[in-house]
Design a protein around this motif. Structure first.
Motif, PDB file in Angstrom:
ATOM      1  N   ILE A  23       0.840  -1.204   0.000  1.00 17.66           N
ATOM      2  CA  ILE A  23       0.000   0.000   0.000  1.00 17.66           C
ATOM      3  C   ILE A  23       0.875   1.255   0.000  1.00 17.66           C
ATOM      4  CG2 ILE A  23      -1.682   1.300   1.355  1.00 17.66           C
ATOM      5  CD1 ILE A  23      -2.845  -1.376   2.243  1.00 17.66           C
ATOM      6  N   GLU A  35      -9.640  -0.499   1.157  1.00 13.96           N
ATOM      7  CA  GLU A  35      -8.551  -0.468   0.184  1.00 13.96           C
ATOM      8  C   GLU A  35      -9.090  -0.271  -1.239  1.00 13.96           C
ATOM      9  OE1 GLU A  35      -4.790  -3.172  -1.429  1.00 13.96           O
ATOM     10  OE2 GLU A  35      -5.837  -3.735   0.422  1.00 13.96           O
ATOM     11  N   GLN A  73      -8.343   2.948  -3.662  1.00 12.94           N
ATOM     12  CA  GLN A  73      -7.774   2.824  -4.999  1.00 12.94           C
ATOM     13  C   GLN A  73      -8.664   3.490  -6.053  1.00 12.94           C
ATOM     14  OE1 GLN A  73      -7.259  -1.396  -5.451  1.00 12.94           O
ATOM     15  NE2 GLN A  73      -5.230  -1.406  -4.478  1.00 12.94           N
TER      16      GLN A  73
END
Length: 449
Positions: free
Chosen positions: A187, A398, A402
């Motif tokens: 990440i 997540e 994104q």
């Protein structure tokens, strides 16, 4: 009233009565048995099989416990103490038998030979039971040493199991930390790419780098904890930690033993420390009798025979026999004998208190272990759901980050919650295994053979 409620006070009374003697029973305080234990609820754990560790379903653990019992120095030392106590019983028992001594002499003086054989025996009449009390005390101490050996074996077994579980948990915890560190670094690469593209600010980059650094620190801490538990396990096996390791890498496949209910009185019957305390109390009773008998006269019989001659064929022609009777009575010893008696009585009172304390502690330890297992099971149920939700939230955070639909702060929070939930799940499973180990110890664990 359950069978356990009716039976427990009777068993306690029998155990206490079995270690009293006529002169002391009235002065000994009684133990009030608890009205109930948590063990009385259905399905509560109080029965341990002889090989109690088999409930964890780990061949490696079974092998390590076997090695700890056969190769560990603590068990070897306890075995030597049993042999020493056994020798003590032979020494004490010798006083109950007569002594027999012989001497043979041959001389040659002025051309004349002389031969002689002498036999002498000595026997103390044990009118006051002094020698019998000494042997009775030695036998009680032998029993105590054997129970102590069983107690040491139980401690070695449970400590080996706990150290093994701690080492395996640290191994699994290290894998979780390494996985999370890998994800955090991945990440971090994403945040760096977004920052270069102008889609993330330096604050977001710094926050993710801080998370990576904290995970690296946590990984180093886990390595230290694992090295400590591995060294503890090696020492229990009588080995140095260099080159020693365990093969099991996760607690997931380790079984959580199932228990069956049994009467709470079993805690008194199984625990070797309670049995050892009772036998020491019996030895103290014998010491009191011994100290009191020492204040009375001692009667000794002596007999002997002497055979002398200048020629071997005529050695037994003119024997000389002797028989003697001796009475020895203490008159003045400066208070030593009375002091020894008072010392023995006080020692017995001390051991009686120790015996009471061991019984009360047994009830408390079982109650605490059962309560701990019960609360851990409820915690585990709640934590399982918390971990499932944390995994869902981390995946969603997540993917939304994104896609640009969520901030990095939300994703960081989701990561931290997931990492904490994963560690909590492992910590609870390790605690549940350790609680089972403690319960096994509190009920006496492996029955002596």
């Amino acid at each position: 009233m359950s069978m356990a409620h009716r039976f427990l006070p009777k068993v306690t009374a029998l155990l206490l009565a079995g270690c009293t003697t006529g002169g002391h029973a009235s002065a000994d305080p009684a133990i009030t048995s608890p009205a109930h234990l948590s063990a009385d609820r259905p399905g509560s754990p109080l029965t341990a099989p002889d090989d109690w560790w088999s409930g964890f379903r780990s061949a490696e653990l079974s092998e390590l416990i076997g090695r700890a019992r056969s190769e560990g120095f603590d068990v070897a030392a306890s075995e030597a103490r049993v042999r020493r106590a056994l020798a003590g019983t032979r020494i004490a028992g010798a006083a109950l038998l007569p002594d027999l001594n012989a001497n043979v002499a041959a001389e040659h003086s002025d051309g004349d030979p002389a031969f002689s054989i002498g036999l002498a025996t000595r026997y103390e009449l044990d009118l006051w039971g002094r020698n019998h009390a000494s042997r009775r005390g030695a036998l009680a101490m032998l029993d105590a040493a054997e129970h102590d050996r069983n107690a040491v074996a139980l401690i070695v077994e449970t400590e080996t199991a706990a150290a093994w579980a701690a080492t395996v948990a640290a191994t699994e915890r290290r894998a979780i930390a390494a996985h999370n560190l890998h994800a955090a670094r991945r990440i971090l690469g994403l945040v760096e790419s977004r920052q270069r593209a102008g889609m993330a600010n330096p604050l977001e980059l710094g926050q993710q780098r801080a998370l990576v650094a904290s995970l690296e620190q946590r990984l180093a801490q886990i390595e230290r904890e694992r090295a400590f538990s591995r060294a503890t396990l090696a020492s229990l096996l009588g080995r140095v930690p260099q080159g020693f390791d365990v093969a099991t890498t996760t607690l997931t496949g380790v079984g959580l033993p199932s228990f069956t209910p049994e009467l709470p009185s079993a805690v008194l019957l199984r625990r070797p420390d309670i049995a050892a305390a009772e036998r020491r109390l019996a030895a103290a009773d014998a010491d009191v009798a011994l100290a009191r008998a020492a204040m009375w006269p001692q009667i000794t019989l002596r007999a002997g025979g002497l055979f002398e001659s200048g020629r071997l064929p005529r050695l037994f022609d003119n024997p000389i026999y002797s028989l003697a009777f001796a009475l020895t009575a203490p008159i003045f010893a400066g208070g030593r004998l009375a002091g020894e008696r008072d010392y023995a009585v006080a020692r017995r009172e001390e051991l009686w208190a120790d015996y009471h304390g061991a019984i009360v502690a047994a009830f408390a330890e079982v109650e605490q272990a059962l309560s701990h297992i019960d609360t851990l099971e409820r915690e585990t149920d709640a934590q399982t759901e918390a971990l499932r939700q944390a995994e869902i939230a981390a995946r969603l955070a997540e993917s939304r980050y994104q896609a640009g639909a969520e901030t990095l702060l939300v994703m960081l929070d989701a990561q931290r919650i997931l990492y904490a939930a994963q560690e909590d799940a492992l910590t609870l499973r390790q605690a549940r295994i350790r609680a089972a180990i403690i319960l096994y110890r509190s009920v006496g664990g492996r029955l002596p053979t």
